[in-house]
Structures are given as structure tokens and as C-alpha cells.
Design an enzyme around this catalytic site. Structure first.
Site, short mmCIF file in Angstrom:
data_model
loop_
_atom_site.label_atom_id
_atom_site.label_comp_id
_atom_site.label_asym_id
_atom_site.label_seq_id
_atom_site.Cartn_x
_atom_site.Cartn_y
_atom_site.Cartn_z
N GLY A 15 -41.39 50.78 -15.37
CA GLY A 15 -41.91 49.38 -15.07
C GLY A 15 -43.12 49.55 -14.21
O GLY A 15 -42.82 50.24 -13.20
N ARG A 76 -42.75 53.81 -21.92
CA ARG A 76 -41.28 54.49 -21.61
C ARG A 76 -41.27 55.26 -23.09
O ARG A 76 -42.27 55.16 -23.89
CB ARG A 76 -40.23 53.30 -21.94
N ASP A 107 -35.43 55.46 -11.16
CA ASP A 107 -34.62 56.57 -11.33
C ASP A 107 -34.95 57.33 -12.63
O ASP A 107 -34.32 58.51 -12.63
CB ASP A 107 -33.05 56.02 -11.33
N THR A 129 -41.01 50.85 -8.00
CA THR A 129 -40.28 49.89 -8.66
C THR A 129 -40.25 48.64 -7.97
O THR A 129 -40.01 48.71 -6.77
CB THR A 129 -38.97 50.46 -9.07
N ASP A 131 -37.86 46.61 -7.90
CA ASP A 131 -36.63 46.26 -7.78
C ASP A 131 -35.91 46.59 -6.40
O ASP A 131 -34.80 46.25 -6.02
CB ASP A 131 -35.65 46.74 -8.92
N ASP A 133 -34.21 49.56 -5.89
CA ASP A 133 -33.02 49.78 -6.25
C ASP A 133 -32.91 51.27 -6.27
O ASP A 133 -32.02 51.94 -7.15
CB ASP A 133 -32.58 49.19 -7.50
N ARG A 175 -32.73 43.35 -13.11
CA ARG A 175 -31.67 43.52 -14.19
C ARG A 175 -30.59 44.16 -13.68
O ARG A 175 -29.30 43.49 -13.97
CB ARG A 175 -32.16 44.30 -15.40
P1 ADP Z 1 -37.74 53.80 -14.50
O1 ADP Z 1 -38.17 54.94 -14.08
O2 ADP Z 1 -38.34 52.64 -13.75
O3 ADP Z 1 -36.12 53.76 -13.96
P2 ADP Z 1 -37.10 54.20 -17.01
O4 ADP Z 1 -35.48 54.31 -16.93
O5 ADP Z 1 -37.43 53.14 -18.30
O6 ADP Z 1 -37.45 53.68 -16.08
O7 ADP Z 1 -37.51 55.56 -17.17
C1 ADP Z 1 -38.71 55.80 -17.38
C2 ADP Z 1 -38.94 57.00 -18.48
O8 ADP Z 1 -38.58 58.24 -17.70
C3 ADP Z 1 -38.33 56.84 -19.68
O9 ADP Z 1 -39.13 56.22 -20.91
C4 ADP Z 1 -38.08 58.45 -20.09
O10 ADP Z 1 -39.67 58.76 -20.83
C5 ADP Z 1 -37.96 59.10 -18.71
N1 ADP Z 1 -36.59 59.26 -18.45
C6 ADP Z 1 -35.59 58.38 -18.42
N2 ADP Z 1 -34.60 58.95 -18.06
C7 ADP Z 1 -34.45 60.25 -18.53
C8 ADP Z 1 -33.79 61.46 -18.61
N3 ADP Z 1 -32.53 61.25 -18.41
N4 ADP Z 1 -34.18 62.47 -18.90
C9 ADP Z 1 -35.52 62.72 -18.88
N5 ADP Z 1 -36.69 61.62 -19.00
C10 ADP Z 1 -35.92 60.51 -18.59
O1 F6P Z 2 -39.58 47.19 -13.02
C1 F6P Z 2 -38.34 46.61 -12.97
C2 F6P Z 2 -38.06 45.33 -13.67
O2 F6P Z 2 -38.67 44.51 -13.47
C3 F6P Z 2 -36.49 44.95 -13.65
O3 F6P Z 2 -36.20 43.88 -12.68
C4 F6P Z 2 -36.37 44.39 -14.97
O4 F6P Z 2 -35.11 44.30 -15.73
C5 F6P Z 2 -37.28 45.21 -15.99
O5 F6P Z 2 -38.23 45.83 -15.29
C6 F6P Z 2 -37.92 44.64 -17.12
O6 F6P Z 2 -38.76 45.57 -17.62
P1 F6P Z 2 -39.39 45.64 -19.27
O7 F6P Z 2 -39.27 44.12 -19.73
O8 F6P Z 2 -40.81 46.04 -19.13
O9 F6P Z 2 -38.70 46.61 -19.85
#
Ligand code: ADP
Ligand code: F6P
Length: 324
Positions: A15, A76, A107, A129, A131, A133, A175
Site C-alpha cells: 500500500g 502487489r 512486512d 505503511t 498502519d 504495524d 485491516r
Molecule cells: P506490505 O508490504 O504493505 O505488507 P503486501 O503484504 O501486499 O504489502 O506485500 C507487498 C508485496 O511484497 C507483495 O505483493 C509481494 O510482491 C511481496 N511479498 C509479500 N510477501 C512475500 C513473501 N512471502 N515473499 C516474497 N515477496 C513477498
Molecule cells: O496501507 C495499509 C492499508 O491501508 C490497510 O489499512 C488496508 O487494509 C489496506 O491497506 C488496504 O489496501 P488495498 O485496498 O490497497 O489492498
């Protein structure tokens, strides 16, 4: 002796968050100042796999520090969760001469950063982020802007809610984490705060609270509801039916994620961006930059991902005490 880094890549992932542009700008300008080339990767890991890679000069990041979103875009990417995708990503970095990478995200993005490190690309994560978190850090890029945006919006809803003597449920982002809800709950003087970490789904308690407050003469009742609890509209209908008090739901949504970053987000993101470049120069990899106990610092990614963070009991208790 650490291998000299010649070219650093930077990408934003997951995000978006206000302040990501300040981080990109700091990475680009610090690297250039240190004699290192910079490449921007568009649309996160997806753009890496699609080789959407551009040269970045100091002028490419002019006039962006005050802008929300991310000039590189974000996405993503499921393929990057696979070992094949991760290896291909590292090979693409090598093909473009990228020997150091800065990943700004949450994360999930750190997992991707860890995979790049494992595949031989020195990689550093920055906490991006809204959040708040990420357990290893007291600050994440974007939270300050988002929470201030939400707070201002809630003030406005509160004005009209008081005028009409209504109850308002205001849903904020988060979330899995209730930090925006908790901070707004305190800063907006909410009567109830519902967060994923604590809410016990006892709606009757909320209803009793509304009735008791109305008897005491309160003209409004503000419930801050985190996205992770959700269902604000149906909750409003049930509360209105049970209390006889007009109840409205407002879902703030994505407006919380956009907008001009606050001074704090610009400042911290700038320092973190520079810090990431400087630890790459020291030969560090598989690290995340954090702000903890008043200091900018860094942690091993695995260690950071294994840390736990939860809403502080005392702060949550104070939020309730102050709402009386
Ligand atoms: P955030 O970084 O905000 O937690 P996401 O969980 O959507 O957001 O992760 C962002 C991107 O990071 C994912 O779309 C993917 O490309 C990569 N990613 C997430 N989890 C993994 C993983 N376990 N191993 C490798 N890449 C990952
Ligand atoms: O960036 C964090 C966040 O805003 C969360 O609070 C929310 O659940 C999520 O992203 C929603 O993101 P998207 O709708 O872009 O997947």
C-alpha cells in the site's frame, strides 16, 4: 572489506503511504552525493519482473517531497512470492547493474527484500505503511499524515453529529492494526474505539454506553471503528434500532492514504532514505531501518519480522478514561 556498491535500485511496494516520495528523493540524492548511480523500479516487485527500470538523477526527484503517493508507483505481485520469481528478480537486478536495493513497504515487502538478499542483492527495507504495524519501529512512513487526515475528517463529522444529536460510527483504515483508530480515538475524544486487537464484539456494551451518555446530556456519540472490525453501516442500523438515536456511518477509506505528507513524514522518511544508502555502503544487507527509542537504527529482517507489537494496554485504558 565490504564490496563497493556502484548502483542502487529503489522501489515502493504494498500500500502506498505519504512520505514515500521523500524517501525516494533521499535515496536518490544521498546515493548521488556518495558517487553511486540510482535506478528507480516502477510498480514494486511487479515492475522489477517486467524490467520497468529507469535511471534516476537528482532532478528526477525535484518537487516531489510535498506530494502524496509514490512517483514510482506500487503494486502487489504474486510471482515474487515464488522462489523462481525471486531469483528472476535478482538476475534482473544484476542485468541492470543494480548491486544494492532499497525497498519501501510493509512486512510483506520485507519478505521480498529478504528474498532479494538471499539471491545476492544487498537489500535494505524502509517501513512504509500508514498502519504503524511494523513491530521493530515506533514510526512508519505515512502514519503521521494518515492519522492527521483522519483526525481532521472526524472533527468535521463530529460537528454535524453534535448539531443533529446523532451517534456517528466513523470507520478508519487498519485491516489488522488499530493504531489509526486508537490515536484518533484519543485525539478526537471518541466515546468508543473498536480495534481488531481488543474488540470483543459486545455491541450491547456500546448500546448501553450510548444510552448512559445521552442520559448524562451528551449531544453526540462518536465511535471510531477500525477497518478490521468493519461493518459500520449495519452496526449503525442496529444501534439506531436499539437506542432510538439516529446513527450514521462514515467510512473514511482511501482519502486517509493520500495527500501531502506532514513535516514529520517528510523528515523521518528523508533520514531513513539516506540511512538506507549509507548502510548499503557499509556492506549491510537483509536489514530494515527503524526508529526506536529516539534513534534511527536497523535490524536484521528476520529478527524484525519475528518481533511482536501490540496496542499498549495503558494507552487503551486512558482512551476509555478520557471518553467519559
Ligand atoms: P506490505 O508490504 O504493505 O505488507 P503486501 O503484504 O501486499 O504489502 O506485500 C507487498 C508485496 O511484497 C507483495 O505483493 C509481494 O510482491 C511481496 N511479498 C509479500 N510477501 C512475500 C513473501 N512471502 N515473499 C516474497 N515477496 C513477498
Ligand atoms: O496501507 C495499509 C492499508 O491501508 C490497510 O489499512 C488496508 O487494509 C489496506 O491497506 C488496504 O489496501 P488495498 O485496498 O490497497 O489492498
Amino acid at each position: 572489506m565490504a564490496k563497493e556498491i556502484k548502483t542502487i535500485g529503489v522501489l515502493t511496494s504494498g500500500g502506498d503511504a505519504p512520505g514515500m516520495n521523500a524517501a525516494i528523493r533521499a535515496v536518490v540524492r544521498t546515493a548521488i552525493a556518495r558517487g553511486i548511480k540510482v535506478k528507480g523500479i516502477k510498480k514494486g516487485y511487479m515492475g522489477l519482473l517486467n524490467e520497468e527500470i529507469i535511471d534516476m538523477e537528482a532532478k528526477n526527484v525535484s518537487d516531489i517531497i510535498q506530494r502524496g503517493g509514490t512517483i514510482l508507483g506500487t503494486a502487489r505481485c504474486l510471482e515474487f512470492k515464488t522462489p523462481e520469481g525471486q531469483k528472476r528478480g535478482a538476475d534482473i537486478c544484476r542485468k541492470h547493474g543494480i548491486d544494492g536495493m532499497v525497498v519501501v513497504g510493509g512486512d510483506g515487502s520485507y519478505r521480498g527484500a529478504q528474498a532479494l538478499s538471499r539471491n545476492g542483492i544487498n537489500t535494505i527495507g524502509l517501513p512504509g505503511t500508514i498502519d504503524l504495524d511494523i513491530a521493530c519501529t515506533d514510526y512508519t512512513i505515512g502514519f503521521d499524515t494518515a492519522v492527521n487526515t483522519a483526525m481532521e475528517a472526524i472533527d468535521r463529522v463530529k460537528d454535524t453529529s453534535s448539531s443533529h444529536e446523532r451517534c456517528s460510527i466513523i470507520e478508519v483504515m487498519g485491516r489488522d492494526a488499530g493504531y489509526i483508530a486508537l490515536w484518533c480515538g484519543i485525539a478526537n475524544g471518541a466515546e468508543d474505539i473498536l480495534i481488531p486487537e481488543k474488540y470483543d464484539f459486545n455491541e450491547q456494551m456500546i448500546i448501553n454506553n450510548i444510552i448512559a451518555n445521552r442520559k448524562k446530556g451528551k449531544t453526540h456519540h462518536i465511535i471510531i471503528n477500525a477497518e478490521g472490525i468493519g461493518h459500520s453501516t449495519s452496526m449503525a442500523r442496529r444501534i439506531e434500532a436499539a437506542t432510538g438515536i439516529e446513527t450514521r456511518a462514515t467510512i473514511l477509506g482511501y482519502m486517509q492514504r493520500g495527500g501531502r505528507p506532514t513535516c514529520k513524514d517528510r523528515y523521518y522518511a528523508s533520514i531513513m532514505g539516506a540511512y538506507a544508502v549509507d548502510i548499503l555502503r557499509e556492506g549491510k544487507t537483509n536489514r530494515v531501518v527503524a526508529y526506536r527509542q529516539g534513534q534511527f537504527t536497523d535490524f536484521d529482517i528476520e529478527e524484525a519480522l519475528n518481533m511482536k507489537k501490540s496496542v499498549d494496554e495503558y494507552q487503551f485504558e486512558v482512551a476509555h478514561l478520557l471518553s467519559v
